[in-house]
Scaffold this active site. Structure first.
Site, PDB file in Angstrom:
ATOM      1  N   ASP A 166       0.826  -1.212   0.000  1.00 25.61           N
ATOM      2  CA  ASP A 166       0.000   0.000   0.000  1.00 25.61           C
ATOM      3  C   ASP A 166       0.859   1.260   0.000  1.00 25.61           C
ATOM      4  OD1 ASP A 166      -2.346   1.435   0.000  1.00 25.61           O
ATOM      5  OD2 ASP A 166      -2.600   1.351   2.166  1.00 25.61           O
ATOM      6  N   GLY A 167       0.333   2.291  -0.643  1.00 26.01           N
ATOM      7  CA  GLY A 167       0.991   3.604  -0.582  1.00 26.01           C
ATOM      8  C   GLY A 167       1.498   4.114  -1.924  1.00 26.01           C
TER       9      GLY A 167
ATOM     10  N   ARG B  90      -0.149   7.561  -2.772  1.00 24.32           N
ATOM     11  CA  ARG B  90       0.370   8.690  -1.968  1.00 24.32           C
ATOM     12  C   ARG B  90       1.810   9.028  -2.345  1.00 24.32           C
ATOM     13  NH1 ARG B  90      -0.902   6.085   3.444  1.00 24.32           N
ATOM     14  NH2 ARG B  90      -1.441   4.382   2.052  1.00 24.32           N
TER      15      ARG B  90
ATOM     16  N   GLU C 137     -11.950  -5.203  -4.821  1.00 26.09           N
ATOM     17  CA  GLU C 137     -12.496  -3.840  -4.687  1.00 26.09           C
ATOM     18  C   GLU C 137     -11.797  -2.840  -5.604  1.00 26.09           C
ATOM     19  OE1 GLU C 137     -11.653  -5.738  -1.900  1.00 26.09           O
ATOM     20  OE2 GLU C 137     -13.773  -6.312  -1.701  1.00 26.09           O
ATOM     21  N   ASN C 138     -10.609  -3.193  -6.090  1.00 22.05           N
ATOM     22  CA  ASN C 138      -9.849  -2.241  -6.907  1.00 22.05           C
ATOM     23  C   ASN C 138     -10.529  -1.889  -8.230  1.00 22.05           C
ATOM     24  OD1 ASN C 138      -6.558  -3.440  -5.845  1.00 22.05           O
ATOM     25  ND2 ASN C 138      -7.785  -1.750  -5.050  1.00 22.05           N
TER      26      ASN C 138
ATOM     27  N   ARG D 225      -4.829  -2.305   8.839  1.00 24.53           N
ATOM     28  CA  ARG D 225      -5.840  -3.330   8.551  1.00 24.53           C
ATOM     29  C   ARG D 225      -5.309  -4.234   7.448  1.00 24.53           C
ATOM     30  NH1 ARG D 225      -8.105   1.624   6.933  1.00 24.53           N
ATOM     31  NH2 ARG D 225      -7.741   2.009   4.723  1.00 24.53           N
TER      32      ARG D 225
ATOM     33  N   GLU E 254       1.266 -13.583  12.061  1.00 24.68           N
ATOM     34  CA  GLU E 254       1.746 -12.407  12.779  1.00 24.68           C
ATOM     35  C   GLU E 254       1.599 -11.207  11.841  1.00 24.68           C
ATOM     36  OE1 GLU E 254       2.879 -12.284  15.910  1.00 24.68           O
ATOM     37  OE2 GLU E 254       2.548 -14.429  16.183  1.00 24.68           O
TER      38      GLU E 254
HETATM   39  C1  FPP Z   1      -2.017   0.044  -3.298  1.00 25.87           C
HETATM   40  O1  FPP Z   1      -1.577   1.383  -3.329  1.00 25.87           O
HETATM   41  C2  FPP Z   1      -1.519  -0.718  -4.426  1.00 25.87           C
HETATM   42  C3  FPP Z   1      -2.299  -1.303  -5.403  1.00 25.87           C
HETATM   43  C4  FPP Z   1      -3.755  -1.208  -5.424  1.00 25.87           C
HETATM   44  C5  FPP Z   1      -1.703  -2.043  -6.519  1.00 25.87           C
HETATM   45  C6  FPP Z   1      -0.440  -2.778  -6.262  1.00 25.87           C
HETATM   46  C7  FPP Z   1       0.313  -2.854  -7.521  1.00 25.87           C
HETATM   47  C8  FPP Z   1       1.668  -2.807  -7.641  1.00 25.87           C
HETATM   48  C9  FPP Z   1       2.591  -2.794  -6.497  1.00 25.87           C
HETATM   49  C10 FPP Z   1       2.316  -2.695  -8.952  1.00 25.87           C
HETATM   50  C11 FPP Z   1       2.122  -3.703  -9.968  1.00 25.87           C
HETATM   51  C12 FPP Z   1       2.311  -5.099  -9.624  1.00 25.87           C
HETATM   52  C13 FPP Z   1       2.482  -6.062 -10.549  1.00 25.87           C
HETATM   53  C14 FPP Z   1       2.221  -7.471 -10.176  1.00 25.87           C
HETATM   54  C15 FPP Z   1       2.882  -5.790 -11.925  1.00 25.87           C
HETATM   55  P1  FPP Z   1      -2.661   2.525  -3.341  1.00 25.87           P
HETATM   56  O2  FPP Z   1      -2.920   2.900  -4.761  1.00 25.87           O
HETATM   57  O3  FPP Z   1      -3.869   2.106  -2.576  1.00 25.87           O
HETATM   58  O4  FPP Z   1      -1.914   3.689  -2.608  1.00 25.87           O
HETATM   59  P2  FPP Z   1      -2.582   4.823  -1.693  1.00 25.87           P
HETATM   60  O5  FPP Z   1      -3.140   4.137  -0.477  1.00 25.87           O
HETATM   61  O6  FPP Z   1      -1.417   5.689  -1.374  1.00 25.87           O
HETATM   62  O7  FPP Z   1      -3.609   5.520  -2.529  1.00 25.87           O
END
Ligand code: FPP
Length: 234
Positions: free
Chosen positions: A19-20, A23, A66-67, A188, A201
């Site tokens: 996550d992140g 941001r 959810e994405n 979470r 853990e």
């Molecule tokens: C969460 O950050 C991240 C995601 C929803 C996607 C994860 C994807 C990758 C790490 C890159 C691609 C991976 C592959 C397998 C090619 P967020 O967008 O929720 O960040 P935020 O909380 O700062 O808005």
């Protein structure tokens, strides 16, 4: 810090909520998809680090059920990244000795992505250095519902035990995650490994995923090594 990590105290399976990214991009005035691109590079670094340290299974939450609710440009951007990654990087993963696997409702993805997914699983199936499990269109509740649906469809008539339901999950042969890491400061797990994470853990880091590197991973492992796992016993 490497020497401090005693092999017997390493988790076998680490799951990561990456996550992140958004941001990280926002802080730099960049579009979110650039944050995901940086996140992809971070993922490559963590796969190498985990392999070097001796982690056997690494699962990553790459796209949740959810994405799909994100803006269509972000969803398209993520699909583009998966395509690029799956088509362009699988050979590299193979050379690294990584076995690539996927968990989730894969049928929601476009045909060309499904093809490379199947190709990658097939091409790397004999690799043993590390298993990398990409959780895509994954949701823990959906996984349990899918398992129950498949159990009912199988005609099974015996008692429904944990062991029998487990057999219908997305990745039944992969050991439950010992350690679940979430970056980006939220406390979470957002529907990640809901069943499998019952005794995991947890480790939370404020570091945004694109900035998460080997030393941050080692920090999580040191924390894990200091914990006593009792699985509900006294
Ligand atoms: C969460 O950050 C991240 C995601 C929803 C996607 C994860 C994807 C990758 C790490 C890159 C691609 C991976 C592959 C397998 C090619 P967020 O967008 O929720 O960040 P935020 O909380 O700062 O808005």
């Amino acid at each position: 810090m490497g020497e401090a990590l005693e092999p017997s105290k390493l988790p076998r399976h680490i799951g990561v909520v990456m996550d992140g990214n958004g941001r990280w991009a926002k802080k730099r005035g960049l579009p979110r998809v650039i944050g995901h691109q940086a996140g992809m590079k971070a993922l490559e670094r963590i796969i190498d680090a985990a392999k070097e340290i001796g982690i056997r299974y690494l699962s990553v939450y790459a796209f949740s059920t959810e994405n799909w609710n994100r803006s269509s440009s972000e969803v398209q951007g993520l699909m583009g990244l998966f395509r690029y990654y799956l088509k362009g990087k699988m050979e590299q993963m193979h050379r690294r000795g990584a076995r690539v696997r996927f968990a989730g409702r894969l049928d929601a993805f476009p045909e060309d992505i499904l093809k490379v997914v199947a190709g990658a699983e097939q091409r790397t199936k004999d690799n043993r250095a590390i298993d990398v499990i990409f959780c895509v269109n994954y949701g823990g509740r959906q996984e349990i519902l899918d398992a129950v649906t498949r159990l009912m469809a199988s005609g099974y008539e015996g008692p429904v035990t944990e062991e029998c339901l487990r057999g219908f999950m997305y990745a039944p042969d992969i050991p439950d995650p010992d350690l679940l890491i979430r970056t980006g400061g939220e406390l979470r797990m957002s529907n990640f490994w809901l069943w499998e994470g019952a005794y995991s853990e947890y480790y939370f880091s404020d570091v945004l995923w694109p900035d998460f590197g080997k030393s941050e991973l080692e920090g999580a492992l040191v924390s894990y090594a200091g914990r006593e796992r009792r699985y509900g016993t006294a």
